[in-house]
Scaffold this motif. Structure first.
Motif, PDB file in Angstrom:
ATOM      1  N   ASP A  72      52.139 -18.813  11.152  1.00 57.23           N
ATOM      2  CA  ASP A  72      50.781 -19.006  11.664  1.00 57.23           C
ATOM      3  C   ASP A  72      49.722 -18.497  10.690  1.00 57.23           C
ATOM      4  O   ASP A  72      48.622 -19.036  10.613  1.00 57.23           O
ATOM      5  N   GLU A  73      50.064 -17.432   9.952  1.00 57.73           N
ATOM      6  CA  GLU A  73      49.083 -16.851   9.033  1.00 57.73           C
ATOM      7  C   GLU A  73      48.795 -17.767   7.856  1.00 57.73           C
ATOM      8  O   GLU A  73      47.763 -17.660   7.211  1.00 57.73           O
ATOM      9  N   ASP A  74      49.760 -18.661   7.525  1.00 58.17           N
ATOM     10  CA  ASP A  74      49.592 -19.525   6.371  1.00 58.17           C
ATOM     11  C   ASP A  74      48.910 -20.844   6.715  1.00 58.17           C
ATOM     12  O   ASP A  74      48.661 -21.669   5.846  1.00 58.17           O
ATOM     13  N   LYS A  75      48.608 -21.059   7.973  1.00 62.71           N
ATOM     14  CA  LYS A  75      47.951 -22.295   8.375  1.00 62.71           C
ATOM     15  C   LYS A  75      46.536 -22.332   7.811  1.00 62.71           C
ATOM     16  O   LYS A  75      45.824 -21.345   7.809  1.00 62.71           O
ATOM     17  N   THR A  76      46.151 -23.488   7.301  1.00 66.04           N
ATOM     18  CA  THR A  76      44.797 -23.665   6.785  1.00 66.04           C
ATOM     19  C   THR A  76      44.055 -24.681   7.640  1.00 66.04           C
ATOM     20  O   THR A  76      44.668 -25.545   8.272  1.00 66.04           O
ATOM     21  N   PHE A  77      42.760 -24.551   7.640  1.00 68.70           N
ATOM     22  CA  PHE A  77      41.931 -25.442   8.431  1.00 68.70           C
ATOM     23  C   PHE A  77      41.028 -26.246   7.508  1.00 68.70           C
ATOM     24  O   PHE A  77      40.576 -25.753   6.478  1.00 68.70           O
ATOM     25  N   ASN A  78      40.789 -27.466   7.885  1.00 73.22           N
ATOM     26  CA  ASN A  78      39.959 -28.352   7.083  1.00 73.22           C
ATOM     27  C   ASN A  78      38.519 -27.863   7.110  1.00 73.22           C
ATOM     28  O   ASN A  78      37.871 -27.878   8.152  1.00 73.22           O
ATOM     29  N   SER A  79      38.027 -27.416   5.958  1.00 74.02           N
ATOM     30  CA  SER A  79      36.666 -26.893   5.890  1.00 74.02           C
ATOM     31  C   SER A  79      35.672 -27.952   5.436  1.00 74.02           C
ATOM     32  O   SER A  79      34.487 -27.679   5.305  1.00 74.02           O
ATOM     33  N   ASP A  80      36.171 -29.189   5.181  1.00 75.00           N
ATOM     34  CA  ASP A  80      35.274 -30.258   4.764  1.00 75.00           C
ATOM     35  C   ASP A  80      34.544 -30.868   5.957  1.00 75.00           C
ATOM     36  O   ASP A  80      33.477 -31.448   5.803  1.00 75.00           O
ATOM     37  N   ILE A  81      35.144 -30.782   7.141  1.00 73.47           N
ATOM     38  CA  ILE A  81      34.523 -31.336   8.341  1.00 73.47           C
ATOM     39  C   ILE A  81      33.655 -30.263   8.985  1.00 73.47           C
ATOM     40  O   ILE A  81      34.128 -29.184   9.328  1.00 73.47           O
ATOM     41  N   THR A  82      32.386 -30.534   9.112  1.00 82.49           N
ATOM     42  CA  THR A  82      31.458 -29.582   9.720  1.00 82.49           C
ATOM     43  C   THR A  82      30.856 -30.177  10.980  1.00 82.49           C
ATOM     44  O   THR A  82      30.546 -31.369  11.038  1.00 82.49           O
ATOM     45  N   LYS A  83      30.712 -29.339  11.989  1.00 80.49           N
ATOM     46  CA  LYS A  83      30.140 -29.769  13.265  1.00 80.49           C
ATOM     47  C   LYS A  83      29.028 -28.797  13.642  1.00 80.49           C
ATOM     48  O   LYS A  83      29.201 -27.584  13.556  1.00 80.49           O
ATOM     49  N   LEU A  84      27.920 -29.353  14.080  1.00 78.89           N
ATOM     50  CA  LEU A  84      26.766 -28.554  14.470  1.00 78.89           C
ATOM     51  C   LEU A  84      26.606 -28.602  15.986  1.00 78.89           C
ATOM     52  O   LEU A  84      26.638 -29.672  16.601  1.00 78.89           O
ATOM     53  N   PHE A  85      26.451 -27.402  16.588  1.00 76.71           N
ATOM     54  CA  PHE A  85      26.268 -27.285  18.031  1.00 76.71           C
ATOM     55  C   PHE A  85      24.968 -26.541  18.309  1.00 76.71           C
ATOM     56  O   PHE A  85      24.622 -25.591  17.596  1.00 76.71           O
ATOM     57  N   CYS A  86      24.279 -26.942  19.353  1.00 78.77           N
ATOM     58  CA  CYS A  86      23.088 -26.227  19.816  1.00 78.77           C
ATOM     59  C   CYS A  86      23.461 -25.446  21.074  1.00 78.77           C
ATOM     60  O   CYS A  86      24.054 -26.006  22.012  1.00 78.77           O
ATOM     61  N   VAL A  87      23.160 -24.147  21.098  1.00 81.56           N
ATOM     62  CA  VAL A  87      23.534 -23.293  22.225  1.00 81.56           C
ATOM     63  C   VAL A  87      22.375 -23.269  23.226  1.00 81.56           C
ATOM     64  O   VAL A  87      21.262 -22.823  22.894  1.00 81.56           O
ATOM     65  N   GLU A  88      22.638 -23.770  24.407  1.00 85.92           N
ATOM     66  CA  GLU A  88      21.645 -23.774  25.484  1.00 85.92           C
ATOM     67  C   GLU A  88      22.313 -23.336  26.773  1.00 85.92           C
ATOM     68  O   GLU A  88      23.326 -23.916  27.179  1.00 85.92           O
ATOM     69  N   LYS A  89      21.773 -22.299  27.386  1.00 81.61           N
ATOM     70  CA  LYS A  89      22.303 -21.749  28.636  1.00 81.61           C
ATOM     71  C   LYS A  89      23.782 -21.396  28.514  1.00 81.61           C
ATOM     72  O   LYS A  89      24.588 -21.636  29.417  1.00 81.61           O
ATOM     73  N   GLY A  90      24.147 -20.815  27.382  1.00 82.46           N
ATOM     74  CA  GLY A  90      25.514 -20.357  27.164  1.00 82.46           C
ATOM     75  C   GLY A  90      26.489 -21.437  26.777  1.00 82.46           C
ATOM     76  O   GLY A  90      27.668 -21.145  26.546  1.00 82.46           O
ATOM     77  N   GLN A  91      26.054 -22.693  26.676  1.00 86.18           N
ATOM     78  CA  GLN A  91      26.928 -23.799  26.328  1.00 86.18           C
ATOM     79  C   GLN A  91      26.626 -24.303  24.923  1.00 86.18           C
ATOM     80  O   GLN A  91      25.455 -24.408  24.533  1.00 86.18           O
ATOM     81  N   ALA A  92      27.683 -24.654  24.195  1.00 86.24           N
ATOM     82  CA  ALA A  92      27.537 -25.207  22.855  1.00 86.24           C
ATOM     83  C   ALA A  92      27.607 -26.722  22.937  1.00 86.24           C
ATOM     84  O   ALA A  92      28.674 -27.298  23.168  1.00 86.24           O
ATOM     85  N   ASN A  93      26.468 -27.370  22.743  1.00 85.38           N
ATOM     86  CA  ASN A  93      26.386 -28.824  22.839  1.00 85.38           C
ATOM     87  C   ASN A  93      26.305 -29.442  21.450  1.00 85.38           C
ATOM     88  O   ASN A  93      25.480 -29.032  20.628  1.00 85.38           O
ATOM     89  N   PRO A  94      27.141 -30.480  21.172  1.00 85.43           N
ATOM     90  CA  PRO A  94      27.126 -31.104  19.839  1.00 85.43           C
ATOM     91  C   PRO A  94      25.764 -31.715  19.513  1.00 85.43           C
ATOM     92  O   PRO A  94      25.079 -32.248  20.383  1.00 85.43           O
ATOM     93  N   VAL A  95      25.387 -31.593  18.220  1.00 84.98           N
ATOM     94  CA  VAL A  95      24.157 -32.214  17.727  1.00 84.98           C
ATOM     95  C   VAL A  95      24.557 -33.457  16.936  1.00 84.98           C
ATOM     96  O   VAL A  95      25.316 -33.371  15.972  1.00 84.98           O
TER      97      VAL A  95
END
Length: 969
Positions: A244-267
């Motif tokens: 599990d420690e050697d797992k890598t995550f794709n850092s090329d894909i970026t997602k933006l979320f706006c936090v409103e009333k405690g919820q993260a909504n995609p932009v």
């Protein structure tokens, strides 16, 4: 952001007021300060808040806040640390960058605070802090990963934990083993040795043995056999298995979320743009390994806490324990965050930020807290230093097409804006002679000659075995070191090189090259006689500036113009530059506001002009980058420079390319190109100028103007043989002290076979220079120098002092028959010179008459019976010579000690005319060997070009150089 009294935890009062590290541990859901003696110790069951305060060159304080979560900490404690971090940021004015650190996956910036590593211990405050040191040493196995900072993790003590890719440290009771996996790099092995040294000092009081074991060498030596014996004998290692420690995550894909009333909504959006971020809201930018929380400047403290909680939940729900959360405030975005956006215009509203910071300071001040550190301090007023000796030897060449022309000494500091130049400057460094080879490109110079200049300079550096430092300088971007070398620097318009002449002919443009009998206007600038420049500008009124002085001339008239904002120093520099530009005409002084009509006529009439002084961009804090990986190395030290690699020190206006000794020669030649590519890439998104100054620094030849960026510098480390791992191993086995493998001092050969000290025709006429023919080493007497020179081995001489070039007291006869004579036996010479020190010195200095060589008496062949006597005589002569050498050494120590006895007490001042030896009214009762000490401060500065205080801070031998050079008395 609104701040109330209840938002400020008492534990944070007074935090961040000075540079350093402060740590709090979460105890009973409250932050508790950790004593300084315990900073760097972490327990797996606890949560911590770490504040790093850095004093910037601008005078401001930068804050980085980290909260560290041990693997066994509770969710409640982790949540408390996250919330309290936001509160601490509020107490500091709401501008700090905040990092979430999870045990085993810490950021490199965090680990750089605690070099070489952190090794968390079991236990924690929640369990009553029941961590007890074992009475018997427990054998432990650690895995080390990282080339610049080291992640250390304890793993099960078993053969199955080993693999070929990593480096392991086995800590036993009497010996520490470092096992180097066959696929590990040299840099990783060298860094792991720093951890070995840390374990040795921390857990063994620095007394245990250290051994290294190479993967694949089986039972090649006793250390290998002993190491494998702890694992039950040698056996092949399995391939590294993914976990599990050697797992890598794709850092090329970026997602933006706006936090409103405690919820993260995609932009929604095709690409990321700065305009997507609203100053009244908080956002989450998910980049896989990194999760950023962006907080608008006007958001409330509660909004920021809610956004941080949403980001924690995002990481937890996606099962990404290695993800790092970074929280940033609008206006203070980090480079990694800004680099995710297609376009970013950095607009920091410092007024708003300082206003918010002031409100926080006011709240704390009412609580009785010292808030001095919360407000921006004024930049420290320091006189810029050149960090280079100004008494060296200079050679300058003008580039003409593919060739270069050596300039006469009188033209060394006279450059044309349409030409390119190559210069070589050798000067006494702290431990050896230093050499700087550089190129200067005029603003009007052509690309062809710029390329030729770089090629010529690179070949000069290569011919000197890559010892000298190299500089690429553009007109208008010159560093202080360059001006100090040139001293009286003049830039004329136009050019006289073949490349420039060809260019203006092809372009059919007017040739505006300077004509001493034509109309010309010069702006005078600088800080003193050792650093002054005259820059030719357009001869029109709009070129004037109230902050400067100018020289205006045509064929028959010379005017000097002093702006109302110019200083007395500026006006003094005008007089000095007149001697170089137009020395033979009477000048007419003009003061701003009272100019003559003829002055304005020469400039084509009156016009508006500026009063703003031209200022160079202030020096910024340095950043270190690895050229191989183009990643920043935080809180760097000398040990971060690996001899196999190339590194970049980025100071914005200056770029230093450091090249290790083990770098391949072909790559050394590319160092300047690497610096240019770094500027193009602009890693810090700081809009670097393509004309920024570039230095190429070779390991072992680091000048003071480079080493000043490091808190400490040990030149003996570069004198060691081997790669980074081999050098570090020698240091570890030697108790932490570098072991030099070769002489530290060396004298680089001059390019083209020239001596390091030019002949008299090439020597410069400098206000601060000296003549080698008049040098007296360290204030010794002429008789002593003559005696020392008789026995001194020139090849073994200490090169940190100038060569003892002195007039011979006993010149040899130069008659035609001199070849028929031989000098007296060496023992007689020793005896005659020894008498100089046994007699009482005369009151008046006198130069002895030349000794006549006695004719050589013909000798008959010596009989065999005398051979034994001759051998005994040789032995006696050697012993006598050895005795004299020891006497010389003793006298050296005595004279050097005598130098330190002289104090610089306040002495009465006398006019220069009365202090001269030729004075008709000489002063009596003074120390005739220190006549300069009786000059007034003003006359001293005028004669020597520096203050008394600066002069007497110089070593004695340098003082003597200056006194012999100016020949005032």
């Amino acid at each position: 952001m609104s701040v109330s009294m209840r938002d400020l935890d008492p534990a944070f009062q007074g935090a961040g007021q000075k540079a350093g590290i402060e740590v709090w541990r979460i105890e009973n859901f409250l932050p508790t300060p950790v004593p300084k003696s315990s900073i760097g110790k972490f327990f797996t069951g606890d949560s911590y808040i770490i504040l790093k305060t850095t004093a910037l060159k601008t005078g401001a304080l930068r804050h980085d806040i980290h909260y560290w979560l041990g693997k066994d900490t509770s969710q409640d404690e982790a949540g408390t640390a996250a919330v309290k971090t936001v509160e601490l940021d509020a107490a500091l004015g709401g501008r700090a960058v905040q990092y979430r650190e999870v045990q085993g996956n810490e950021t490199e910036k965090f680990l750089s605070y605690f070099k070489p590593c952190i090794i968390p211990q079991e236990g924690g405050v929640a369990s009553g802090f029941k961590h007890v040191e074992a009475e018997e040493h427990i054998t432990r196995l650690f895995v080390c990963r990282g080339k610049h900072v080291v992640h250390v993790k304890e793993v099960p003590f078993a053969r199955s934990s080993l693999n070929h890719d990593d480096i392991y440290i086995l800590d036993t009771k009497s010996k520490i083993f470092q096992f180097n996996g066959s696929n590990s790099s040299i840099q990783e092995r060298a860094k792991a040795l720093e951890v070995v040294q840390y374990i040795k000092d921390t857990y063994h009081d620095g007394t245990c043995e250290v051994a290294t074991v190479e993967d694949g060498k089986l039972m090649a030596d006793a250390d290998s056999g002993e190491f494998w014996g702890f694992f039950g004998g040698f056996a092949p290692l399995p391939r590294k298995t993914a976990n599990d420690e050697d797992k890598t995550f794709n850092s090329d894909i970026t997602k933006l979320f706006c936090v409103e009333k405690g919820q993260a909504n995609p932009v929604e959006g095709d690409s990321l743009k700065r305009e997507m971020l609203d100053t009244n809201k908080c956002y989450i930018l998910d980049c896989g390994v990194e999760v950023f929380v962006w907080m608008g400047r006007t958001t409330s403290l509660d909004d920021r806490k809610v956004a941080s909680g949403a980001a924690e939940e995002l990481i937890r729900s996606s099962e990404r324990p290695k993800s790092q959360m970074i929280r940033i405030i609008e206006g203070f975005e980090t480079v990694p965050f800004r680099s995710k956006f297609e376009s970013w215009t950095q607009e920091t509203n410092t007024t708003v930020s300082e206003d918010g910071r002031g409100r926080v300071a006011a709240l704390l001040q009412r609580q009785g807290v010292n808030v001095r550190g919360l407000m921006k301090t004024a930049p420290p007023k320091e006189e810029p230093q050149a960090f280079i000796d100004c008494t060296g030897n200079l050679q300058v060449w003008r580039v003409n097409g593919q060739e270069k022309t050596l300039l006469q000494a009188a033209d060394h500091s006279k450059f044309y804006s349409g030409d390119c130049y190559v210069f070589q400057y050798s000067y006494p460094g702290e431990e050896k002679e230093e050499v700087l080879i550089g190129t200067w490109f005029g603003k009007q110079s052509v690309e062809e000659e710029r390329g030729s200049a770089v090629s010529m300079a690179s070949k000069m550096v290569e011919s000197m075995k890559f010892v000298p430092a190299q500089a690429r300088i553009y007109e208008g971007k010159e560093p202080l070191q360059f001006f100090v070398i040139m001293q009286s620097f003049i830039v004329f318009k136009g050019g006289i090189s073949s490349g420039y002449k060809k260019y203006i002919a092809e372009k059919e443009v007017d040739d505006d090259t300077y004509n001493e009998n034509g109309l010309a206007l010069f702006r005078i600038q600088g800080s003193g006689p050792e650093n002054m420049q005259a820059i030719q500008v357009e001869p029109v009124a709009s070129s004037l500036n109230s902050s400067y002085c100018y020289i205006l001339h045509n064929d028959s008239s010379v005017f000097t113009w002093a702006g109302n904002l110019s200083t007395s120093t500026d006006q003094e520099l005008v007089e000095r530059q007149l001697d170089l530009i137009k020395p033979n005409l009477q000048t007419r002084a003009q003061k701003e506001g009272s100019e003559s009509e003829q002055f304005w006529e020469l400039l084509g009439g009156k016009a508006e002009y500026s009063s703003q002084k031209l200022t160079k961009e202030p020096e910024r804090d340095p950043h270190l980058f690895s050229c191989t990986f183009t990643k920043e190395i935080y809180n760097f030290t000398q040990d971060d420079l690996m001899t196999e690699d190339i590194f970049i020190v980025d100071c914005h206006s200056e770029i230093f390319v450091w090249v290790g000794q083990e770098v391949a020669p072909k790559n050394k030649l590319l160092a300047l190109t690497i610096g240019e590519k770094f500027i193009e890439k602009d890693s810090l998104l700081e809009k670097l100028s393509p004309e920024a100054l570039i230095y190429v620094i070779m390991e072992g030849g680091e000048p003071s103007f480079f080493t000043r960026f490091f808190t400490s510098w040990d030149s003996s480390k570069s004198a060691m043989h081997g790669n980074s791992f081999q050098r570090k191993l020698k240091i570890v086995k030697n108790g932490g002290t570098p072991v030099a493998d070769k002489p530290k001092r060396r004298t680089p050969a001059s390019y083209g076979g020239r001596a390091s000290v030019p002949d008299k025709s090439q020597q410069r006429s400098r206000s601060m220079s000296f003549s080698p023919d008049r040098v007296r080493v360290r204030g010794r007497s002429p008789a002593f120098n003559a005696l020392a020179a008789t026995f001194e081995n020139q090849n073994a001489r200490n090169l940190s002092t100038p060569p003892p070039v002195v007039r011979k007291l006993y010149p040899r006869s130069v008659t035609p028959d001199s070849s028929k004579f031989s000098p007296a036996p060496k023992s007689s010479a020793i005896a005659s010179r020894s008498a100089l020190f046994e007699k009482t010195p005369p009151q008046e200095p006198s130069i002895p008459k030349p000794l006549k060589a006695s004719p050589k008496t013909p000798e008959s062949p010596a009989p065999e019976s005398n051979s034994k006597e001759q051998e005994e005589k040789k032995v006696n002569d050697k012993e006598e010579e050895k005795s004299m050498s020891s006497r010389i050494e003793s006298l050296t120590i005595q004279e050097d000690a005598k130098e330190g006895v002289e104090d610089e007490e306040d002495l009465p001042s006398h006019p220069y005319e009365r202090l001269k030896t030729t004075s008709t009214d000489p002063v009596s009762d003074i120390d005739v060997t220190r006549r300069e000490a009786y000059l007034s401060s003003e006359e001293f500065k005028e004669k020597f070009g520096m203050t008394k205080e600066a002069f007497y801070k110089l070593p004695k031998w340098k003082q003597n150089k200056f006194k012999m050079a100016v020949q005032l008395f």
